[in-house]
Scaffold this active site. Structure first.
Site, PDB file in Angstrom:
ATOM      1  N   ASP A 238     -35.540   1.544  13.131  1.00  0.00           N
ATOM      2  CA  ASP A 238     -35.999   2.994  12.887  1.00  0.00           C
ATOM      3  C   ASP A 238     -37.340   3.103  12.499  1.00  0.00           C
ATOM      4  OD1 ASP A 238     -32.717   4.084  12.141  1.00  0.00           O
ATOM      5  OD2 ASP A 238     -33.583   3.381  13.999  1.00  0.00           O
TER       6      ASP A 238
ATOM      7  N   ARG B  94     -24.397  11.336  19.423  1.00  0.00           N
ATOM      8  CA  ARG B  94     -23.636  10.099  19.480  1.00  0.00           C
ATOM      9  C   ARG B  94     -22.675   9.739  18.134  1.00  0.00           C
ATOM     10  NH1 ARG B  94     -24.784   6.636  22.888  1.00  0.00           N
ATOM     11  NH2 ARG B  94     -23.481   4.930  21.814  1.00  0.00           N
TER      12      ARG B  94
ATOM     13  N   CYS C  53     -27.880   6.553  26.170  1.00  0.00           N
ATOM     14  CA  CYS C  53     -28.968   6.858  25.210  1.00  0.00           C
ATOM     15  C   CYS C  53     -30.369   6.250  25.712  1.00  0.00           C
ATOM     16  CB  CYS C  53     -28.483   6.307  24.044  1.00  0.00           C
ATOM     17  SG  CYS C  53     -29.740   6.495  22.578  1.00  0.00           S
TER      18      CYS C  53
ATOM     19  N   ARG D 144     -34.286  16.558  15.168  1.00  0.00           N
ATOM     20  CA  ARG D 144     -32.983  15.975  14.760  1.00  0.00           C
ATOM     21  C   ARG D 144     -32.851  15.186  13.649  1.00  0.00           C
ATOM     22  NH1 ARG D 144     -30.401  13.116  19.414  1.00  0.00           N
ATOM     23  NH2 ARG D 144     -28.590  13.073  17.917  1.00  0.00           N
TER      24      ARG D 144
ATOM     25  N   ILE E 284     -32.882  -5.087  18.093  1.00  0.00           N
ATOM     26  CA  ILE E 284     -31.579  -4.496  17.959  1.00  0.00           C
ATOM     27  C   ILE E 284     -31.304  -3.422  19.180  1.00  0.00           C
ATOM     28  CG2 ILE E 284     -30.339  -2.764  16.745  1.00  0.00           C
ATOM     29  CD1 ILE E 284     -31.124  -5.102  14.854  1.00  0.00           C
TER      30      ILE E 284
ATOM     31  N   LYS F 111     -30.287  11.521   6.885  1.00  0.00           N
ATOM     32  CA  LYS F 111     -29.485  11.785   7.983  1.00  0.00           C
ATOM     33  C   LYS F 111     -28.426  10.846   8.313  1.00  0.00           C
ATOM     34  CE  LYS F 111     -30.828  10.822  12.249  1.00  0.00           C
ATOM     35  NZ  LYS F 111     -30.037   9.982  13.213  1.00  0.00           N
ATOM     36  N   ASN F 112     -28.742   9.450   8.127  1.00  0.00           N
ATOM     37  CA  ASN F 112     -27.664   8.461   8.376  1.00  0.00           C
ATOM     38  C   ASN F 112     -26.804   8.302   7.458  1.00  0.00           C
ATOM     39  OD1 ASN F 112     -28.780   8.525  11.012  1.00  0.00           O
ATOM     40  ND2 ASN F 112     -30.147   6.434  10.813  1.00  0.00           N
TER      41      ASN F 112
ATOM     42  N   ARG G  78     -25.857   1.026  24.113  1.00  0.00           N
ATOM     43  CA  ARG G  78     -25.297   1.452  22.861  1.00  0.00           C
ATOM     44  C   ARG G  78     -23.773   1.661  23.025  1.00  0.00           C
ATOM     45  NH1 ARG G  78     -28.625   5.698  19.598  1.00  0.00           N
ATOM     46  NH2 ARG G  78     -27.460   4.927  17.666  1.00  0.00           N
ATOM     47  N   PRO G  79     -22.826   0.620  23.485  1.00  0.00           N
ATOM     48  CA  PRO G  79     -21.388   0.823  23.470  1.00  0.00           C
ATOM     49  C   PRO G  79     -20.786   0.940  22.310  1.00  0.00           C
ATOM     50  CG  PRO G  79     -22.057  -1.452  23.721  1.00  0.00           C
ATOM     51  CD  PRO G  79     -23.443  -0.666  23.526  1.00  0.00           C
ATOM     52  N   VAL G  80     -19.504   1.272  22.172  1.00  0.00           N
ATOM     53  CA  VAL G  80     -18.836   1.379  20.785  1.00  0.00           C
ATOM     54  C   VAL G  80     -17.663   0.342  21.032  1.00  0.00           C
ATOM     55  CG1 VAL G  80     -19.572   3.755  20.674  1.00  0.00           C
ATOM     56  CG2 VAL G  80     -17.377   3.400  21.778  1.00  0.00           C
ATOM     57  N   ASP G  81     -17.485  -0.513  21.804  1.00  0.00           N
ATOM     58  CA  ASP G  81     -16.343  -1.507  21.759  1.00  0.00           C
ATOM     59  C   ASP G  81     -16.018  -2.008  20.490  1.00  0.00           C
ATOM     60  OD1 ASP G  81     -18.083  -4.651  22.444  1.00  0.00           O
ATOM     61  OD2 ASP G  81     -19.096  -2.793  22.037  1.00  0.00           O
TER      62      ASP G  81
HETATM   63  C1  EPZ Z   1     -27.228   3.451  13.498  1.00  0.00           C
HETATM   64  O1  EPZ Z   1     -26.905   3.487  15.003  1.00  0.00           O
HETATM   65  C2  EPZ Z   1     -28.246   4.538  13.360  1.00  0.00           C
HETATM   66  N1  EPZ Z   1     -27.669   5.829  13.480  1.00  0.00           N
HETATM   67  C3  EPZ Z   1     -29.578   4.320  14.187  1.00  0.00           C
HETATM   68  O2  EPZ Z   1     -30.528   5.353  13.871  1.00  0.00           O
HETATM   69  C4  EPZ Z   1     -30.178   3.056  13.821  1.00  0.00           C
HETATM   70  O3  EPZ Z   1     -31.121   2.777  14.898  1.00  0.00           O
HETATM   71  C5  EPZ Z   1     -28.931   1.873  14.058  1.00  0.00           C
HETATM   72  O4  EPZ Z   1     -27.899   1.997  13.496  1.00  0.00           O
HETATM   73  C6  EPZ Z   1     -29.727   0.449  13.481  1.00  0.00           C
HETATM   74  O5  EPZ Z   1     -29.873   0.475  12.441  1.00  0.00           O
HETATM   75  C7  EPZ Z   1     -26.790   6.500  12.677  1.00  0.00           C
HETATM   76  O6  EPZ Z   1     -26.483   5.679  11.539  1.00  0.00           O
HETATM   77  C8  EPZ Z   1     -26.169   7.593  12.878  1.00  0.00           C
HETATM   78  P1  EPZ Z   1     -25.556  -0.237  15.728  1.00  0.00           P
HETATM   79  P2  EPZ Z   1     -25.635   2.606  15.497  1.00  0.00           P
HETATM   80  O7  EPZ Z   1     -23.965   0.347  15.978  1.00  0.00           O
HETATM   81  O8  EPZ Z   1     -24.752   2.563  14.343  1.00  0.00           O
HETATM   82  C9  EPZ Z   1     -24.684  -2.900  19.330  1.00  0.00           C
HETATM   83  C10 EPZ Z   1     -32.066   6.847  13.991  1.00  0.00           C
HETATM   84  O9  EPZ Z   1     -33.076   6.860  14.722  1.00  0.00           O
HETATM   85  N2  EPZ Z   1     -23.173  -2.409  19.445  1.00  0.00           N
HETATM   86  O10 EPZ Z   1     -25.870  -0.713  14.283  1.00  0.00           O
HETATM   87  O11 EPZ Z   1     -25.270   3.428  16.713  1.00  0.00           O
HETATM   88  C11 EPZ Z   1     -25.578  -1.802  19.860  1.00  0.00           C
HETATM   89  O12 EPZ Z   1     -25.528  -1.718  21.187  1.00  0.00           O
HETATM   90  C12 EPZ Z   1     -30.920   6.250  14.784  1.00  0.00           C
HETATM   91  O13 EPZ Z   1     -31.700   7.481  13.162  1.00  0.00           O
HETATM   92  C13 EPZ Z   1     -22.456  -3.026  20.478  1.00  0.00           C
HETATM   93  O14 EPZ Z   1     -22.609  -3.841  21.163  1.00  0.00           O
HETATM   94  O15 EPZ Z   1     -26.282   1.317  15.632  1.00  0.00           O
HETATM   95  C14 EPZ Z   1     -26.862  -2.055  19.230  1.00  0.00           C
HETATM   96  O16 EPZ Z   1     -27.259  -3.268  19.945  1.00  0.00           O
HETATM   97  C15 EPZ Z   1     -31.192   5.745  16.174  1.00  0.00           C
HETATM   98  N3  EPZ Z   1     -21.103  -2.563  19.933  1.00  0.00           N
HETATM   99  C16 EPZ Z   1     -26.634  -3.017  17.969  1.00  0.00           C
HETATM  100  O17 EPZ Z   1     -25.030  -3.422  18.040  1.00  0.00           O
HETATM  101  C17 EPZ Z   1     -20.609  -1.503  19.325  1.00  0.00           C
HETATM  102  O18 EPZ Z   1     -19.241  -1.182  19.210  1.00  0.00           O
HETATM  103  C18 EPZ Z   1     -26.584  -2.029  16.781  1.00  0.00           C
HETATM  104  O19 EPZ Z   1     -26.415  -0.906  16.890  1.00  0.00           O
HETATM  105  C19 EPZ Z   1     -21.675  -1.067  18.400  1.00  0.00           C
HETATM  106  C20 EPZ Z   1     -22.950  -1.377  18.645  1.00  0.00           C
END
Ligand code: EPZ
Length: 416
Positions: free
Chosen positions: A304, A92, A116, A396, A326, A22-23, A121-124
């Site tokens: 995960d 998301r 979430c 999902r 995480i 999926k990812n 989970r911000p996207v900053d």
């Molecule tokens: C990906 O999410 C996966 N989703 C998640 O899988 C997985 O848990 C995660 O990576 C970590 O391995 C997909 O690939 C679609 P991150 P993602 O950005 O990219 C912080 C599942 O179960 N952060 O790596 O959204 C964030 O809050 C899902 O299949 C910021 O602060 O995760 C977190 O604490 C759940 N600012 C950390 O980074 C940002 O702009 C890692 O999140 C982005 C992230």
């Protein structure tokens, strides 16, 4: 609403083929937005999130031809660089349209993902990276609005390792003017699979799989054909289910090289594991030993897989400490596992699990995708019936999980 009914106590046995990831599939589908010719994606898992991503792309004018496990996406006639809230709120990962649209179309309007269950989970970092490449970004009425005549290459250090952040910026940099360096980049296998697809489309990328990825921008990307890598989290979930039920299971089409951290922990729990080129055979006939772990970005232990290992430790011999580093709210499954008789305390971001001899079936509720997988594993072990509600979370990320588990001997059925 559909539920899963599980009667536990059967040792899983037999063979199961691992589906596409999926990812990896979600960013690869979004990458079609970068191309001026069709992208054919094969080994696609049949999941709600994949269907949502294809619907989102079609909404933008992408022509999609889909088959059982494949899709051909033609974004040459894009009509609208817009990702609406009604789709983004359900997934998301829609944020993955932001980078490709801004790079290819010079403009994008993408709904900000909402809250979430597992964390803020911000996207900053996605936004900060695009701004570093010269995009003008405003946030209005819940939408990110990005514009850039043409993005420019930049050196971007990401404060936190982010998987989709790395993927979004890597895709954007493919069409930027000049060189981009992504530092403290995510090293996840799904990032590497996306890079391979982009390179097949004509991108110039180096260092994928390391924490520094460099991308030399090109004027345009063409079409390609790409087979999505197998799903290491689905594979890990089946391995833990086999161990927890004291079974003997062989995975085929397994992403062996991406499973090291999980296999190490299962061996620590007492499992014997034989690894082939793309097969993994696991056998565990006695009670698992408790294993402690700490989640971390790849190649560390995947977050995960945290919930599934808490379910395993719930029936293990001994006490385990599982630390989640995480996401700040990823223990929602603990309260539900306690309903089955698990003994788990939470101290800060650590779960302390005192293994019990047996669990007893009860009605429980899924709260997020991987939490629901841990409830399935606990249900396969528990005596009596476990009834899992809100299984849309499971659908999902797992393709037809009950029929594949039934094929391994599980007494599991979807009921309404
Ligand atoms: C990906 O999410 C996966 N989703 C998640 O899988 C997985 O848990 C995660 O990576 C970590 O391995 C997909 O690939 C679609 P991150 P993602 O950005 O990219 C912080 C599942 O179960 N952060 O790596 O959204 C964030 O809050 C899902 O299949 C910021 O602060 O995760 C977190 O604490 C759940 N600012 C950390 O980074 C940002 O702009 C890692 O999140 C982005 C992230």
């Amino acid at each position: 609403m559909q539920k899963l009914s599980i009667h536990g106590g059967v040792a899983l046995a037999g063979e199961v083929r691992v589906a596409g990831a999926k990812n990896a599939a979600l960013p690869i589908l979004a990458a079609s937005l970068l191309a001026s010719a069709p992208l054919r994606v094969t080994n696609l898992p049949q999941l709600n999130d994949v269907r949502t991503m294809i619907r989102l792309l079609e909404r933008m004018g992408v022509k999609a031809e889909t088959g059982a496990h494949e899709a051909t996406l033609d974004a040459s006639g894009l009509t609208e660089a817009f990702a609406p809230y009604d789709l983004v709120k359900t997934m998301r990962a829609s944020i993955l349209a932001l980078g490709p649209l801004t790079a290819r179309h010079g403009e994008a309007r993408v709904s900000l993902p909402g809250g979430c269950a597992i964390g803020e989970r911000p996207v900053d970092l996605h936004i900060k990276g695009l701004a570093a490449m010269g995009a003008t970004i405003t946030i209005e009425a819940g939408y990110i609005h990005a514009t850039a005549p043409r993005l420019k290459g930049a050196r971007i250090f990401m404060d936190t390792v982010t998987v989709t952040g790395t993927e979004n910026l890597m895709m954007a940099a493919c069409l930027a003017e000049g060189e981009t360096a992504l530092e403290n980049a995510a090293r996840e296998p799904e990032v590497v699979d996306l890079a391979r697809c982009l390179i097949a489309m004509g991108a110039r990328i180096h260092g994928h799989g390391t924490d520094v990825i460099s991308i030399e921008g090109v004027k345009s990307l063409g079409g390609a054909e790409h087979s999505v890598m197998p799903d290491r989290i689905e594979a890990g979930t089946f391995l833990v289910a086999a161990a927890a039920t004291r079974g003997n299971v062989t995975l085929t089409a397994a992403p062996v090289s991406s499973l090291e951290a999980v296999i190490d922990k299962l061996r620590e729990a007492g499992a014997s594991i034989a690894v082939g080129d793309d097969t993994v055979r696991i056998t565990l006939r006695q009670r698992p030993r408790a294993v402690s772990l700490r989640t971390a970005p790849h190649p560390g232990f995947p977050t995960d897989m945290q919930a599934q290992f808490i379910a395993l430790n719930a029936v293990a011999d001994g006490t385990a400490h599982v630390t989640e580093t995480i996401f700040e709210n990823r223990f929602m499954h603990v309260q539900e596992l306690r309903r089955l008789g698990a003994r788990i305390d939470i101290e800060g971001n650590t779960a302390i699990i005192a293994g019990v001899e047996r669990l007893t079936g009860a009605a429980v509720m899924a709260t997020d995708l991987r939490a629901s997988a841990s409830l399935v594993i606990a249900g396969l072990v528990a005596q009596g019936e476990t009834l899992i509600d809100r299984i849309y979370h499971l659908d999902r990320g797992y393709e037809r999980i009950e029929s594949r588990l039934s094929a391994l001997g599980a007494r599991i059925a979807r009921v309404s």
